[in-house]
Design a protein around this motif. Sequence first.
Motif, PDB file in Angstrom:
ATOM      1  N   LEU A 301       4.520 -77.731 -13.842  1.00 50.28           N
ATOM      2  CA  LEU A 301       4.426 -76.751 -12.590  1.00 50.28           C
ATOM      3  C   LEU A 301       3.522 -76.179 -12.045  1.00 50.28           C
ATOM      4  O   LEU A 301       2.490 -75.848 -12.621  1.00 50.28           O
ATOM      5  N   VAL A 302       3.296 -76.698 -10.648  1.00 46.32           N
ATOM      6  CA  VAL A 302       2.018 -76.350  -9.935  1.00 46.32           C
ATOM      7  C   VAL A 302       2.457 -75.797  -8.513  1.00 46.32           C
ATOM      8  O   VAL A 302       3.391 -76.015  -8.124  1.00 46.32           O
ATOM      9  N   GLN A 303       1.415 -74.961  -7.794  1.00 49.06           N
ATOM     10  CA  GLN A 303       1.593 -74.376  -6.734  1.00 49.06           C
ATOM     11  C   GLN A 303       0.591 -75.235  -5.690  1.00 49.06           C
ATOM     12  O   GLN A 303      -0.582 -74.853  -6.167  1.00 49.06           O
ATOM     13  N   LEU A 304       1.133 -75.910  -4.512  1.00 52.57           N
ATOM     14  CA  LEU A 304      -0.118 -76.505  -4.040  1.00 52.57           C
ATOM     15  C   LEU A 304      -0.684 -75.293  -3.011  1.00 52.57           C
ATOM     16  O   LEU A 304       0.069 -74.499  -2.387  1.00 52.57           O
ATOM     17  N   PRO A 305      -2.141 -75.463  -2.747  1.00 46.75           N
ATOM     18  CA  PRO A 305      -2.698 -74.498  -1.936  1.00 46.75           C
ATOM     19  C   PRO A 305      -2.595 -74.880  -0.571  1.00 46.75           C
ATOM     20  O   PRO A 305      -2.052 -76.209  -0.410  1.00 46.75           O
ATOM     21  N   LYS A 306      -3.095 -74.394   0.229  1.00 48.99           N
ATOM     22  CA  LYS A 306      -3.143 -74.980   1.806  1.00 48.99           C
ATOM     23  C   LYS A 306      -3.843 -76.090   1.631  1.00 48.99           C
ATOM     24  O   LYS A 306      -5.224 -76.426   0.942  1.00 48.99           O
ATOM     25  N   LEU A 307      -3.396 -77.500   2.369  1.00 51.05           N
ATOM     26  CA  LEU A 307      -4.147 -78.578   1.622  1.00 51.05           C
ATOM     27  C   LEU A 307      -5.330 -79.018   2.686  1.00 51.05           C
ATOM     28  O   LEU A 307      -6.261 -79.702   2.464  1.00 51.05           O
ATOM     29  N   SER A 308      -5.683 -77.785   3.479  1.00 52.66           N
ATOM     30  CA  SER A 308      -6.928 -77.970   4.278  1.00 52.66           C
ATOM     31  C   SER A 308      -8.034 -77.397   3.477  1.00 52.66           C
ATOM     32  O   SER A 308      -9.382 -77.501   3.480  1.00 52.66           O
ATOM     33  N   ALA A 312      -9.546 -76.497  -3.719  1.00 52.84           N
ATOM     34  CA  ALA A 312      -8.273 -75.891  -4.463  1.00 52.84           C
ATOM     35  C   ALA A 312      -7.367 -77.250  -4.637  1.00 52.84           C
ATOM     36  O   ALA A 312      -6.854 -77.242  -5.579  1.00 52.84           O
ATOM     37  N   THR A 313      -7.337 -77.900  -3.627  1.00 55.08           N
ATOM     38  CA  THR A 313      -6.257 -79.316  -3.598  1.00 55.08           C
ATOM     39  C   THR A 313      -6.663 -80.040  -4.731  1.00 55.08           C
ATOM     40  O   THR A 313      -6.020 -80.602  -5.552  1.00 55.08           O
ATOM     41  N   GLN A 318      -6.222 -82.515 -10.222  1.00 53.22           N
ATOM     42  CA  GLN A 318      -6.919 -82.674 -11.351  1.00 53.22           C
ATOM     43  C   GLN A 318      -5.957 -82.147 -12.469  1.00 53.22           C
ATOM     44  O   GLN A 318      -5.723 -82.949 -13.589  1.00 53.22           O
ATOM     45  N   GLN A 319      -5.155 -80.961 -12.345  1.00 54.21           N
ATOM     46  CA  GLN A 319      -4.137 -80.499 -13.032  1.00 54.21           C
ATOM     47  C   GLN A 319      -3.054 -81.623 -13.441  1.00 54.21           C
ATOM     48  O   GLN A 319      -2.724 -81.655 -14.556  1.00 54.21           O
ATOM     49  N   ASP A 321      -3.160 -84.808 -12.725  1.00 51.51           N
ATOM     50  CA  ASP A 321      -3.753 -86.079 -13.588  1.00 51.51           C
ATOM     51  C   ASP A 321      -3.882 -85.690 -15.262  1.00 51.51           C
ATOM     52  O   ASP A 321      -3.402 -86.585 -16.005  1.00 51.51           O
ATOM     53  N   ALA A 322      -4.015 -84.515 -15.327  1.00 55.07           N
ATOM     54  CA  ALA A 322      -4.222 -84.119 -16.864  1.00 55.07           C
ATOM     55  C   ALA A 322      -2.862 -83.989 -17.510  1.00 55.07           C
ATOM     56  O   ALA A 322      -2.923 -84.468 -18.672  1.00 55.07           O
ATOM     57  N   TRP A 323      -1.909 -83.666 -16.598  1.00 49.42           N
ATOM     58  CA  TRP A 323      -0.553 -83.520 -17.319  1.00 49.42           C
ATOM     59  C   TRP A 323      -0.145 -85.008 -17.347  1.00 49.42           C
ATOM     60  O   TRP A 323       0.389 -85.154 -18.760  1.00 49.42           O
ATOM     61  N   PHE A 324      -0.311 -85.861 -16.757  1.00 53.50           N
ATOM     62  CA  PHE A 324      -0.296 -87.432 -16.980  1.00 53.50           C
ATOM     63  C   PHE A 324      -0.668 -87.696 -18.116  1.00 53.50           C
ATOM     64  O   PHE A 324      -0.089 -88.633 -18.877  1.00 53.50           O
TER      65      PHE A 324
END
Length: 331
Positions: A301-308, A312-313, A318-319, A321-324
């Motif tokens: 469960l993640v919330q993407l920040p502004k991709l710019s 933060a992106t 990384q979060q 990747d760590a979940w995988f």
Amino acid sequence: MKMTPVEQLFQAFDETTQILQEELSCTYLDALGETGENFFHGKVIQEEVSELSKKRLTKHCEAFAPEKYNKETIRKAYQLAILKGMQQNVQPNHQMTPDAVGLFVSYLVGKFTKNQKDFTVLDPAVGTGNLLFTILNQLSEQEINASGVEIDETLLALAYSGANLQEHPVQFYNQDSLEPLFIDPVDVVVSDLPVGYYPNDVRAADYELKADQGHSYAHHLFIEQSVRHTKDGGYLFFIVPNNIFVTEEAPKLNQYLKSSTHIQGMVQLPLSMFKSEAAAKSILLLQKKKEGIEAPKKALLVQLPKLSNFEATHSVVQQIDAWFETEKNFL
């Protein structure tokens, strides 16, 4: 100022589309589908075009060669032309998945299928094909056998031309996706789901997720149809409204997903991408149940920040990747 390859190609698509629009007395989008076919064949295939226009069109068609451009350049230029056409003739079902979303879905599909050299994929609401082509272009190392279903003939003609221009051998079906599909179950389903009510109550009655009263939610029925057409253990990636689990039909959807799938996670897209919070969407990640496969201990469960916002992106990636890493025992 020198034009980029995308700008050059967009200009060629745009000029030829406008000529055909006038010659064939049709909409920009219909003319664009015809233009795509001309570029693919390297010649003008419409017989009713005047000689003068034919000469102007032929010059552009002969100048185009798929090997001159990479597939992403062709997709982006063609997408720009489609967006121009959609602005001229806006219809609610003529929406295109934003590029940033398509790229992120591609990244997720790549993570879940990284151990597969080849797989089959279906988009049951393929539209102009933009989401599907983004995935095919991003995961070019894998051999992907793709199918798409679309009820709107104009959108399907654009998808067909786009596939030809990018040299993707996609199998397209022009039909209502909620009617029986003559497609073998696939490894992966991806779809930017059409949101709203499905008008055909007789057809909806064949689905567990039909509404008890009134019209059913089309996006719920699409999820059920997609699960039916996914192999046991296969993955489904849906772009869904953020409020999908809080509507009056949500309990039934929840129950269905629990009995048929393992919910892998939900990625909330940046609110800045949408006109309002009510229009905001997420990517829902599902795996069809299969004997021997367990649900992840913890859903992603993640919330993407502004991709710019690069930092933060990067942190969110990384979060993920760590979940995988933690949950890879289910892959």
